[in-house]
Design a protein around this motif. Structure first.
Motif, short mmCIF file in Angstrom:
data_model
loop_
_atom_site.label_atom_id
_atom_site.label_comp_id
_atom_site.label_asym_id
_atom_site.label_seq_id
_atom_site.Cartn_x
_atom_site.Cartn_y
_atom_site.Cartn_z
N SER A 84 -8.65 7.56 2.31
CA SER A 84 -9.86 6.83 1.93
C SER A 84 -11.10 7.55 2.43
O SER A 84 -11.13 8.05 3.55
N SER B 217 -4.97 7.04 -4.09
CA SER B 217 -5.60 6.67 -2.82
C SER B 217 -5.60 5.16 -2.63
O SER B 217 -5.46 4.41 -3.59
N ALA B 218 -5.78 4.78 -1.37
CA ALA B 218 -6.10 3.39 -1.04
C ALA B 218 -7.50 3.49 -0.44
O ALA B 218 -7.68 4.05 0.63
N GLN B 219 -8.49 3.01 -1.19
CA GLN B 219 -9.88 3.22 -0.80
C GLN B 219 -10.50 1.95 -0.24
O GLN B 219 -10.40 0.88 -0.84
N LYS B 220 -11.17 2.11 0.92
CA LYS B 220 -11.92 0.99 1.49
C LYS B 220 -13.15 0.73 0.60
O LYS B 220 -13.80 1.68 0.19
N CYS B 221 -13.44 -0.51 0.33
CA CYS B 221 -14.62 -0.83 -0.48
C CYS B 221 -15.40 -1.98 0.16
O CYS B 221 -14.80 -2.86 0.78
N GLU C 292 -9.59 -3.51 -0.35
CA GLU C 292 -9.00 -2.18 -0.55
C GLU C 292 -8.64 -2.03 -2.02
O GLU C 292 -8.07 -2.96 -2.60
N ASP D 242 -17.25 3.40 10.37
CA ASP D 242 -17.77 4.49 9.55
C ASP D 242 -19.22 4.84 9.90
O ASP D 242 -19.90 5.51 9.12
N GLY E 203 -12.45 2.69 -6.00
CA GLY E 203 -11.63 3.82 -5.56
C GLY E 203 -12.09 5.15 -6.14
O GLY E 203 -11.83 6.20 -5.56
N ARG F 298 0.84 -1.20 0.00
CA ARG F 298 0.00 0.00 0.00
C ARG F 298 0.88 1.25 0.00
O ARG F 298 0.71 2.18 -0.78
N TYR G 12 -5.47 2.74 8.75
CA TYR G 12 -6.83 3.25 8.89
C TYR G 12 -7.11 3.59 10.35
O TYR G 12 -7.70 2.80 11.10
#
Ligand code: SER
Length: 885
Positions: free
Chosen positions: A25, A63-67, A91, A289, A42, A8, A338
């Motif tokens: 993220s 970015s490193a996006q949470k999905c 991710e 979240d 992302g 990452r 995170y």
């Protein structure tokens, strides 16, 4: 080995080095997207940057996006645990260009990172392009020198990427990794493509168009780039394993679950450990979240994931709740990248433990029922839908949990039967519904609620958002659309607008679209307690059911409401401290400009009590402590000291608001159950001032108060008033009160002196005596008649007595005039009583004064009239009567 955390970091650093801004993220809940349940790629947080609606954070970003892909369009839940690469949570690493670079550079960067930076063997790689994209084909060819068969043209949607039915889209090019011929499978486009040998690791999307309802409707302002690389897949490649679940993060989580259950991840136990590891990630990140388990919408997807994992924990023989005990391992693996996991750890553990404890109460019985009902079924059999519904309704088994439980035995579930049983239950609930009494208007809300479910409130953490319009109500009935000038109620699938409830007023603001809708939200109501109804007027354009709209609350107004709402909690606590535990809330109104708080207390508050309460609340405000929210069952909340409203109905989960510390730091100043919106720290309230205290009914008092700028302005107005008074008194504001007291005293003294002076004057004292009447002789009778301005009528009798003794024998009359009105009295000495009556004479005078009547005794009578200007005429009337008689 290259750890997932290293990968990452290395990805983000590479693109940062290429001029990309590193963007954190976004949360998993896409408040800014009406069509998505969870962020699933992302690029989602950048959607508006691609379409030109928002300014991008920079021309290039990474970015490193949470999905999460569970529920909604992309749903991988059912496969998780049974395949090498399905996850509910993953991710996505990405690089983005917003109208900056395009295809050539995107391809160049991808190739450089994979083969130069990370050293992957080009022999193991191959790529796909959209079948008509010759440009991409040529670029790859030039860069890689690949033979044509390693640049595969794909004619299907697989190589045309779209976020959803609405939004930016474009052709894409995917990079695949060949795990080797010991694994079955063929390259993309081949008949064996579904095998596991060739795995897609990176998708480069050449964003060029926008689409609506799956149709391309136009070009993006500028060609852009969106790429997405699943970190779990690339970690498998870099760590030399084939299966995502054999990568470092998953290995650590699975080892923890093996440790706690004492069961190895082998044979048919493997799937359970995988499910647990995967679901631990999705549930923990969703909780971090702000998503909470519930029976609808996002909360229900979360609950389904949780319960699925909990059944697998049970299957592994865990004799007590397991999930929450795995959270520390997750935090140690992913908390550095995170930090929301670290911040939310306590809440995550609390919710997981509670849910698992609750679910375990019915899980055994449900599974027993399932065994009984499927005892006779062999492989290929089907469980009746009604049984699946009973498991759902009575034992809390989400549908997919039942499916999952039967999967290993090859038994299916009758989905149609399940849906029919569900529909039947809803119809029964509706028939039993006793609404507010307004049958017609309840009907429409009930229809909407049943069809659309509850509105999801996103406004605890956000003041703007996007949503889909699910209903429009005009004059109590649903309509498809509303145009400029229409007064309507708009309902959306999610909203940041708070609906009036719990004393807190509804939000105002606007609903708009880039193509011209402007809807002014005047207020927001909450019919049936679960729909948020935006009440207002279409100012411009048109709104239609199905439209994607932007929502924006009046954030300043909401800030004032939040300050007022939090202040009610502080007042409640301060009242109890000052007056005693008998004080409980009896009602409240939290508006943006003021609030009131009704509470039980038998008598008015003293000025000192009010001052003490005000001082205590302001001290809490200045302490500026964090306001924290936790979720608990109502019973746990009350056990933890939360004040609950007696007689109020609470759901199975409540929000518990805690504010301020006790001076010794031991416990919170205020703990209450509350669904309202609150400040983040007490200091945000600014200032608190009580403007009135009054009675509402017997035993119930009301405080009205102000906070923040409203309190400041109120106090300022008071200050101005004091200054004006001081200036009129020609003194300093601090001395004004003493000066006014002195003036009042002085006035009293002067009034007394004046009355005495007038009396003396009337009696001829004080020298000249100009006001004293000259005695007259009227037909042998002495008459003394006199008008005295400003004489207190009480003085008439004593003055007439004095006149009588002065004249010895005769008639005296005095008219006292005050403020234009007259009091009139006549006296007759005893010797003349036979000839004249004071009563008759006074009546003559009263008549002249425009009055009526008058009375007394023959020797002394009194009356009055409205017309003081006729005082002399009244005297003259007596004089005349004497001459006549
Ligand atoms: N949006 C594309 C995907 O999700 C690339 O990031 O695959």
């Amino acid at each position: 080995m290259t750890s997932t955390n290293d990968i990452r970091r290395s990805f983000l650093d590479y693109f940062a080095g290429q001029g990309h801004k590193e963007v954190a993220s976004a949360p998993l809940v896409p408040f800014s997207d009406p069509t998505l349940m969870f962020v699933n790629a992302g690029m989602v947080p950048f959607k508006n940057s691609f379409t030109g609606l928002e300014t991008p954070p920079a021309p290039r970003a990474t970015s490193a996006q949470k999905c999460v892909r569970a529920g909604g369009k992309h749903n991988d839940l059912d496969n998780v645990g049974y395949t090498a690469r399905h996850h509910t949570f993953f991710e996505m690493l990405g690089n983005f260009s917003f109208g900056d670079y395009f295809k050539e550079q995107a391809i160049h960067h991808a190739w450089t990172l994979l083969t130069k930076e990370w050293g992957l063997d080009p022999e193991r790689l191959l790529v796909t392009v959209y079948h008509t994209d010759d440009e991409a084909f040529e670029l790859w060819k030039k860069l890689t020198g690949f033979a044509d068969e390693k640049i595969i043209r794909i004619p299907t949607k697989d190589n045309f990427w779209a976020m959803g039915s609405d939004g930016p889209c474009g052709p894409c090019s995917e990079i695949f990794y060949d795990h080797g011929d010991h694994i079955w499978g063929g390259p993309p486009g081949s008949p064996e493509e579904d095998g596991d040998r060739f795995v897609e690791i990176w998708n480069l999307v050449f964003m060029q168009f926008t689409q609506e309802a799956d149709e391309i409707v136009g070009d993006l302002p500028k060609p852009s780039i969106d790429t997405g690389m699943g970190i779990e897949r690339v970690a498998a490649v870099m760590q030399g394993v084939h299966d995502n679940y054999d990568t470092d993060t998953f290995k650590a989580l699975i080892a923890a679950s093996e440790g706690l259950t004492g069961v190895k991840a082998e044979g048919d136990r493997t799937a359970s450990h995988r499910v647990i590891a995967d679901h631990l990630r999705s549930t923990s990140f969703l909780l971090a979240d702000g998503v909470l388990p519930s029976n609808e919408g996002r909360g229900y997807v979360l609950r389904r994931i949780m319960r699925r994992a909990m059944r697998h924990a049970h299957l592994l023989g865990a004799d007590k709740p397991l999930m929450h005990r795995l959270v520390p391992e997750l935090v140690s693996e992913m908390g550095a990248a995170y930090p929301e996991l670290v911040r939310g750890q306590a809440l995550i553990q609390e919710v997981l433990e509670r849910e698992e404890t609750q679910f375990r109460r019915t899980l055994d019985k449900g599974l027993r029922l399932l065994d009984e009902e499927t005892g006779d079924l062999g492989e290929g059999g089907t469980l009746p839908g009604e049984t699946a519904f009973k498991l759902y309704d009575t034992y809390g088994f989400p549908y997919d949990l039942t499916e999952d439980a039967l999967r290993s035995r090859g038994i299916g579930v009758d989905r149609e039967g399940f849906d029919a049983a569900m529909a039947q239950q809803k119809a029964a609930a509706r028939a039993a519904w006793k609404g507010s009494g307004e049958a017609a208007s309840d009907e429409v809300w009930f229809d909407i609620a049943e069809r659309e479910g509850s509105t999801e409130f996103t406004g605890y953490s956000s003041t703007t958002g996007e949503a889909a319009v699910v209903a429009i109500v005009k004059d109590g009935a649903e309509v498809d659309r509303a145009a400029a000038g229409d007064q309507v109620i708009v309902l959306t699938n999610q909203t940041p607008f708070y609906g009036e409830s719990g004393g807190q007023t509804g939000d105002a603001g606007r609903i708009w679209t880039p193509d011209g809708l402007e809807f002014a939200v005047e207020t927001t109501n909450k019919p049936l307690g679960r729909l948020h109804a935006h009440v207002g007027k279409v100012i411009k354009g048109e709104v239609k059911v199905g439209d994607a709209v932007h929502l924006q609350i009046d954030a300043d107004r909401r800030d004032r409401i939040r300050a007022n709402h939090s202040a009610t909690h502080l007042v409640h606590a301060a009242l109890r401290n000052a007056l005693g535990e008998h004080v409980t809330q009896k009602g409240s109104l939290v508006a943006d400009d003021r609030f009131r708080f009704d509470f039980s207390h038998p008598k008015p508050l003293s000025a000192e009590e009010i001052a003490d309460i005000e001082a205590e609340v302001n001290a809490e405000i200045r302490a500026n402590e964090q306001v924290s929210t936790r979720l608990m069952t109502p019973d746990d909340a009350v056990a933890a000291g939360a004040l609950a409203l007696f007689g109020e109905k609470y759901g199975d989960e409540v929000r518990v608001l805690s504010m301020g510390r006790k001076p010794d730091g031991s416990r919170n100043f205020s703990v209450e159950l509350c669904g309202g919106t609150h400040v983040e720290a007490t200091g945000d309230i600014g200032l608190f001032h009580i403007v009135s205290e009054s009675a509402v009914s017997s035993g119930v008092r009301r405080i009205e108060a102000l906070t923040g700028d409203a309190a400041r302005r109120w106090l300022l107005a008071r200050d101005e008033a004091v200054k004006a008074i001081a200036s009129a008194l020609k003194t300093a504001p601090d001395d004004a009160a003493a000066r006014v007291t002195a003036l009042v005293e002085e006035r009293k003294r002067l009034e007394k002196e004046l009355a005495e002076a007038k009396r003396a004057l009337a009696l001829g004292g004080g020298g000249a005596g100009p006001a004293q009447a000259a005695d007259e002789d009227i037909g042998g009778v002495t008459f003394s008649g006199q008008t005295i301005e400003g004489l207190d009528p009480k003085e008439l009798r004593p003055l007439l007595d004095e006149a009588k003794s002065r004249i010895g024998s005769g008639i005296a009359a005095i008219c006292a005039v005050n403020d234009g009105k007259a009091a009139f009295a006549v006296a007759v000495t005893d010797d003349l009583i036979g000839r004249f009556s004071a009563v008759d004479l006074v009546r003559k005078g009263v008549e002249a004064l425009g009055g009526k009547g008058g009375g007394g005794r023959p020797d002394m009578a009194q009356g009055g009239g409205p017309d003081g200007s006729q005082a002399d005429a009244a005297i003259a009337a007596v004089r005349e009567a004497l001459s006549a008689g």
